[in-house]
Design an enzyme around this catalytic site. Structure first.
Site, PDB file in Angstrom:
ATOM      1  N   LEU A 231      35.669   6.835 -26.210  1.00 11.59           N
ATOM      2  CA  LEU A 231      36.848   6.072 -26.605  1.00 11.59           C
ATOM      3  C   LEU A 231      37.266   5.229 -25.408  1.00 11.59           C
ATOM      4  CD1 LEU A 231      39.057   8.794 -28.376  1.00 11.59           C
ATOM      5  CD2 LEU A 231      37.689   7.019 -29.483  1.00 11.59           C
ATOM      6  N   ASP A 232      37.881   4.074 -25.688  1.00  7.08           N
ATOM      7  CA  ASP A 232      38.440   3.270 -24.601  1.00  7.08           C
ATOM      8  C   ASP A 232      39.463   4.092 -23.820  1.00  7.08           C
ATOM      9  OD1 ASP A 232      36.976   1.163 -25.576  1.00  7.08           O
ATOM     10  OD2 ASP A 232      38.673   0.198 -26.584  1.00  7.08           O
ATOM     11  N   ARG A 233      39.674   3.708 -22.594  1.00  7.51           N
ATOM     12  CA  ARG A 233      40.608   4.436 -21.729  1.00  7.51           C
ATOM     13  C   ARG A 233      41.993   4.579 -22.359  1.00  7.51           C
ATOM     14  NH1 ARG A 233      41.106   3.232 -15.283  1.00  7.51           N
ATOM     15  NH2 ARG A 233      42.499   4.937 -14.739  1.00  7.51           N
TER      16      ARG A 233
ATOM     17  N   THR B 199      42.778   4.230 -25.583  1.00  2.00           N
ATOM     18  CA  THR B 199      42.749   4.724 -26.961  1.00  2.00           C
ATOM     19  C   THR B 199      42.850   6.247 -26.930  1.00  2.00           C
ATOM     20  OG1 THR B 199      41.356   2.885 -27.669  1.00  2.00           O
ATOM     21  CG2 THR B 199      41.414   4.816 -29.092  1.00  2.00           C
TER      22      THR B 199
ATOM     23  N   HIS C 165      35.121  -2.174 -27.914  1.00  2.00           N
ATOM     24  CA  HIS C 165      36.365  -2.851 -28.326  1.00  2.00           C
ATOM     25  C   HIS C 165      36.286  -3.424 -29.732  1.00  2.00           C
ATOM     26  CE1 HIS C 165      37.758  -3.587 -23.868  1.00  2.00           C
ATOM     27  NE2 HIS C 165      37.551  -2.302 -24.160  1.00  2.00           N
TER      28      HIS C 165
END
Length: 328
Positions: A144-146, A148, A247
């Site tokens: 997961l994105d940082r 998110t 993303h």
């Protein structure tokens, strides 16, 4: 060892960054050394020059140049890392479900999934705290994105990691995300089928909608539905990605004119002061084939900042369903 070697990327290493792949196989190699070897073309993937941030795919050959081999020959065996008690407690608080094969955690926003330049604390570096007496260190099988939040799946052995990586690769994993976006989508549900590419922008590389003739374009598909809305100013979306590009959800929401709240790089500004600077994107649920047979469904509760936003906008936040294992 002085010659050049080619190593094949394994199934459980699917989509791992090249620099992290090298640090996994050659722990003594620094980030700076990896980037220099990439710049000079000594490290190659499938015969091509690459950047340290390149994502690897199973079956690709990675060129191991002589400087890396020499450093590996000098590396002494390292003891198994031991997580400190505070880190173990921090990790255990994130656990949503565990059994002999898998662990699912609820990642908080702001915690990176993996390391990188300038990142000193990340989830991957804390996984020794979730061994639970097991022989193997748990492995990430997706990211997961940082910023998110939400559910992440871990494998408790290399063999299980390979099975789960194959499930992700063949799109047998159903992912549900929740997002608060600006405006009200019209239509209120639909399918976004727009390929993505990586572009250089202020602060580094970003994802963007690809030109139809871009040779580096990657197919990206997201389905969405509007679960609730506050007039025409904010909406709560369910997002269901069919692919897993970097993303992807953030770019796709921006592409239909409804950026995710707090997603400043992709146009998600807001005039509501309490919401500024906090990304409102949450990995809510995973449904996937369990490595031991059957299926498993696990949900993750919302973060505090998204709960507060739901209250302000009048959205009803349903409690997550208990983990559900259906044996085949």
């Amino acid at each position: 060892m002085s010659g050049v070697e080619d190593r094949v990327v394994s199934d459980d290493e699917a989509d791992i960054r090249l620099d992290r792949w090298f640090r996994r196989h050659f722990p003594g190699l620094t980030q700076g050394a990896i980037e220099k070897l990439c710049r000079t073309g000594q490290i190659r993937v499938a015969g091509k020059r690459v950047e340290a941030s390149t994502r690897l795919q199973p079956g690709q050959g990675v060129r191991i140049p002589p400087p890396v081999q020499a450093a590996a020959d000098q590396d002494a065996p390292r003891p198994m890392p031991v997580a400190d008690a505070r880190q173990v407690k921090e990790m255990e608080r994130m656990v949503l479900y565990r059994d002999d094969e898998v662990i699912l955690v609820n990642k908080p926003p702001g915690l990176a999934t993996q390391g990188g330049p300038g990142i000193t604390k990340h989830l991957d570096g804390m996984l020794d705290g979730l061994r639970y007496g097991g022989t193997h260190r748990p492995r990430l099988v997706h990211r997961l994105d940082r910023d998110t939040s939400g559910i992440l799946l871990l494998a408790r052995s290399p063999g299980i990691a390979a099975k789960l990586a194959a499930a992700f690769r063949t799109r047998k994993v159903e992912k549900t995300y929740w997002a608060v976006v600006l405006g009200l989508p019209v239509p209120m549900e639909g399918r976004i089928d727009q390929a993505l590419t990586r572009v250089q922008g202020i602060g580094g590389a970003r994802s963007a909608i690809a030109h139809p003739k871009d040779p580096d374009a990657q197919k990206a598909v997201t389905e969405y539905e509007t679960l609730d809305h506050a007039g025409r100013k904010f909406s709560w979306l369910g997002l269901y990605p069919h692919t897993g590009r970097t993303h992807q959800l953030r770019v796709h929401c921006a592409a239909i004119g409804h950026s995710i709240l707090g997603d400043i790089p992709y146009g998600g500004e807001s005039d509501m002061e309490t919401m500024l600077g906090r990304l409102h994107l949450h990995a809510r649920k995973l449904h996937f084939p369990h490595p031991a047979g059957g299926t498993l469904t696990v949900s993750a509760p919302l973060t505090a900042h998204m709960e507060e936003t739901f209250k302000q906008l009048g959205f009803v936040n349903p409690a997550p369903e208990p983990p559900r294992r259906v044996k085949g």
